[in-house]
Design an enzyme around this catalytic site. Structure first.
Site, PDB file in Angstrom:
ATOM      1  N   ASP A  84     -17.919  -6.659  11.286  1.00 26.85           N
ATOM      2  CA  ASP A  84     -18.524  -7.737  10.506  1.00 26.85           C
ATOM      3  C   ASP A  84     -17.803  -7.736   9.166  1.00 26.85           C
ATOM      4  OD1 ASP A  84     -20.098  -9.350   8.920  1.00 26.85           O
ATOM      5  OD2 ASP A  84     -21.870  -8.052   8.965  1.00 26.85           O
TER       6      ASP A  84
ATOM      7  N   LYS B 107     -14.162 -13.637   0.960  1.00 28.47           N
ATOM      8  CA  LYS B 107     -14.391 -14.409   2.188  1.00 28.47           C
ATOM      9  C   LYS B 107     -14.528 -15.904   1.886  1.00 28.47           C
ATOM     10  CE  LYS B 107     -17.491 -14.332   6.170  1.00 28.47           C
ATOM     11  NZ  LYS B 107     -18.531 -13.512   6.787  1.00 28.47           N
TER      12      LYS B 107
ATOM     13  N   GLU C 182     -20.842 -15.235  13.931  1.00 28.35           N
ATOM     14  CA  GLU C 182     -21.826 -14.248  13.455  1.00 28.35           C
ATOM     15  C   GLU C 182     -23.211 -14.414  14.087  1.00 28.35           C
ATOM     16  OE1 GLU C 182     -21.345 -14.579   9.218  1.00 28.35           O
ATOM     17  OE2 GLU C 182     -19.364 -13.662   9.342  1.00 28.35           O
TER      18      GLU C 182
ATOM     19  N   ASP D 149     -28.981 -17.247   9.628  1.00 27.16           N
ATOM     20  CA  ASP D 149     -28.094 -16.240   9.030  1.00 27.16           C
ATOM     21  C   ASP D 149     -27.700 -16.679   7.623  1.00 27.16           C
ATOM     22  OD1 ASP D 149     -26.043 -14.527   8.324  1.00 27.16           O
ATOM     23  OD2 ASP D 149     -24.861 -14.819  10.140  1.00 27.16           O
TER      24      ASP D 149
END
Ligand code: AMP
Length: 605
Positions: free
Chosen positions: A11, A73, A150, A173
């Site tokens: 992850d 990210k 994800e 999420d």
């Protein structure tokens, strides 16, 4: 790839990252250096060029913001380089350094040698962002076996133990930088993603910045100073904002408290301000409502109503905000599951996918099907305006939420008389006009036989693979001439040679990183005292005395409420300043002010 190559799940998060693998039939987080399983996705480069990743890098974020990179990210897929120390890096190179830290942990557990990896990305990541992620993995030395979404990964971690029943699952999420929602169904060992939606630029970081703006507004109002123009002050406020936000997840009120945020007119400015949970919730409500709109979209696209959802899974650190649970309760009339770890579920699910590939988990136990999170197609001429045909209409070839892998084709005609080149412009998005969608790339099919407009036919085929990466082929029907392009191929944009060069220089940097014998905790703050962040301008002695007295007063005030180590630190500051004020040495005084300022910044009362 031979079966014996170990495979792990990763992850790669905005704020935290983790690796996991199957051990004794269950997914487990792999401990990184210092025993932590989940590491902050922060990279620091010290002045000797050493790279430090994780908790210690995060500690450096405030003291040395221009030598530290966080939340990279959010920039994945962009060509813009970021500065780290005196070097510049592409976002995927910074991510590769985070992955190298995880790779060391993996090698530590599983032994050295080649490793395959399944890396997760937000479902809503576009093609470029996925390629950049894949490349980061390769630069770090992994063989990237799969890129998976994800929320799908989180559902896999949950589904592993709940596969045989027929259930509809909604995964919400909300992490540090991205929001994703997916609706999935489990039935007889198959986990099927029915719809996905999200926003790759919405997350806990945005909540932090709202709090930073609130604090900056108070400082501006009280002192007329703008801390947002000062890199270090901004970093301090950001860190405090996150702390306050996290306190507000468990308390009704929190106090933003910073002894020194910055210097203004030679005076240190501190901040002390209270905020209630309710006020914070009002601040972030529009962003939360945006996430709920996506939840409703995903339900509609899956053809389900809220009452058809059996399990609501919360993933990502920001789902710890109580208002998130409340809002979801209002929609689903049921509590979210408590047996899913919001920080670990994604890495554990990636490990499940890795386990399926590596043969540690039987394929019969779980088959996963995912969907394309957005529509993909090409720009065409719109003839609905009669003679005033308009360019740039979006013609969808793979519609949003098509199960992947998917291959679809469509036939188009030439639009110009005797044109010999067909220009194919590829986009993704949901708008009728391409200008409002995301441009993925373009190419030209040459050698179309000259003919009157509309006579030649071009077949355009889109193939979207399991990694969410798109290949486009255009073929002229009359002469079979064709051309195939992999959109924004990472290795063509960032040519193989450059890739090799980057991989080699990252490896050299990494070798220079502190090793086992030289633990990472050795961040040498002292060596930064003459760094540009810490430069104290020459001031005349009198002004410095005044500054030292202000610091002394502040330290005394803070001391009265402090206990333990903080109190001890404050007593040291007081001694230091008193001693310097008693002497008459300007250099000494400047040094004491400097040190006291840093110590006061450290004392989080
Ligand atoms: P992730 O990307 O899933 O690692 O989530 C990280 C985000 O969760 C960051 O923005 C954190 O500040 C946020 N976060 C972590 N714990 C909490 C908490 N208790 N309350 C609110 N936000 C949190």
């Amino acid at each position: 790839m031979s079966e014996s190559v170990p495979i792990v799940g990763i992850d790669l998060g905005t704020t935290y990252s983790a690796a996991a693998c199957i051990q004794k039939g269950r997914p487990q987080i792999i401990p990184a250096a210092g025993g932590q399983g989940i590491i902050p996705s922060v990279v620091h480069m010290d002045r000797s060029g050493r790279v430090i990743v994780g908790r210690d890098a995060r500690a450096a974020l405030v003291a040395m913001p221009n030598r530290t990179v966080a939340a990279i990210k959010r920039q994945m897929g962009s060509d813009k380089k970021v500065k780290l120390g005196d070097k510049e890096f592409l976002p995927q190179e910074i991510s590769a350094l985070i992955l190298k830290e995880l790779k060391d942990a993996v090698d530590n557990l599983l032994g050295p040698g080649e490793k395959e990896a399944v890396i997760t990305v937000p479902a809503y990541f576009n093609d470029e962002q996925r390629r950049a992620t894949q490349q980061a993995g390769e630069l770090a030395g992994f063989v990237v076996e799969r890129i998976i979404n994800e929320p799908t990964a989180a559902a896999m971690a949950f589904g592993l133990y709940n596969m045989q029943e027929n259930r509809n699952i909604l995964v919400y999420d909300l992490g540090g930088g991205t929001f994703d929602v997916s609706v999935l169904e489990t039935l007889g060992g198959i986990l099927e993603v029915k719809a996905s939606a999200g926003n790759s630029l919405l997350g806990g970081e945005d909540f932090d910045w709202l709090l930073v703006n609130w604090m900056a507004g108070i400082l501006k109002e009280r002192h007329g100073a703008d801390p947002l123009k000062d890199l270090k002050a901004k970093a301090l406020l950001k860190e405090e904002a996150e702390r306050v936000k996290i306190v507000l997840s468990r308390e009704e009120k929190a106090t933003a408290s910073l002894p020194v945020v910055m210097f203004h007119k030679n005076k240190p400015l501190g901040l002390e301000a209270e905020i209630s949970r309710k006020e914070f919730e009002e601040m972030i409500e529009p962003l939360l409502q945006e996430t709920l709109n996506k939840v409703r979209d995903a339900l509609t696209e899956a053809g389900l109503e809220a009452e058809n959802i059996q399990d609501v899974l919360l993933v990502g650190g920001s789902t710890r905000i109580p208002r998130v649970r409340e809002l979801l309760y209002e929609i689903f009339q049921k509590e979210a599951r408590k047996d899913v770890h919001p920080d670990e579920a994604v890495a554990l699910g990636a490990a499940v996918q890795a386990g399926i590939k590596g043969g540690n988990i039987s394929k019969d136990e779980m088959i996963v099907t995912d969907v394309a999170p957005f529509s993909m197609g090409i720009a065409v001429m719109d003839n609905s305006f009669g003679p005033n045909a308009r360019e740039g209409r979006f013609s969808v070839i793979i519609p949003k939420n098509t199960a992947i892998p998917a291959s679809r084709k469509d036939t188009f005609c030439t639009v110009g008389d005797y044109q010999t080149v067909a220009s194919i412009e590829v986009y993704q998005g949901e708008h009728r006009w391409v200008e409002n969608n995301k441009h993925l790339g373009k190419f030209s099919l040459e050698g179309v036989p000259p003919a009157p407009a509309g006579e030649e036919k071009i077949v355009v085929e889109f193939r979207y693979n399991l990694n969410g990466i798109l290949e486009v082929t255009a073929k002229c029907l009359s002469n079979n001439k064709s051309m195939q392009v992999v959109m924004q191929d990472a290795l063509s944009r960032f040519a193989r040679e450059a890739f090799q060069e980057s991989a080699t220089s990252l490896e050299a940097l990494w070798k220079n990183a502190p090793g086992e014998e030289e633990p990472q905790a050795q961040l040498d703050i002292d060596s930064y005292l003459d760094d540009e962040d810490f430069t104290v301008e020459d001031k005349d002695h009198q002004a410095m005395e005044e500054e030292a007295r202000v610091l002394l007063k502040r330290a005394k005030k803070l001391k009265s409420a402090a206990i333990g180590l903080k109190r001890k630190k404050l007593l040291d500051i007081i001694d230091l300043l008193k001693g310097a004020l008693e002497g008459n040495d300007s250099d000494n005084l400047a040094g004491a002010i400097d040190e006291a300022t840093d110590l006061l910044i450290d004392v989080d009362v």
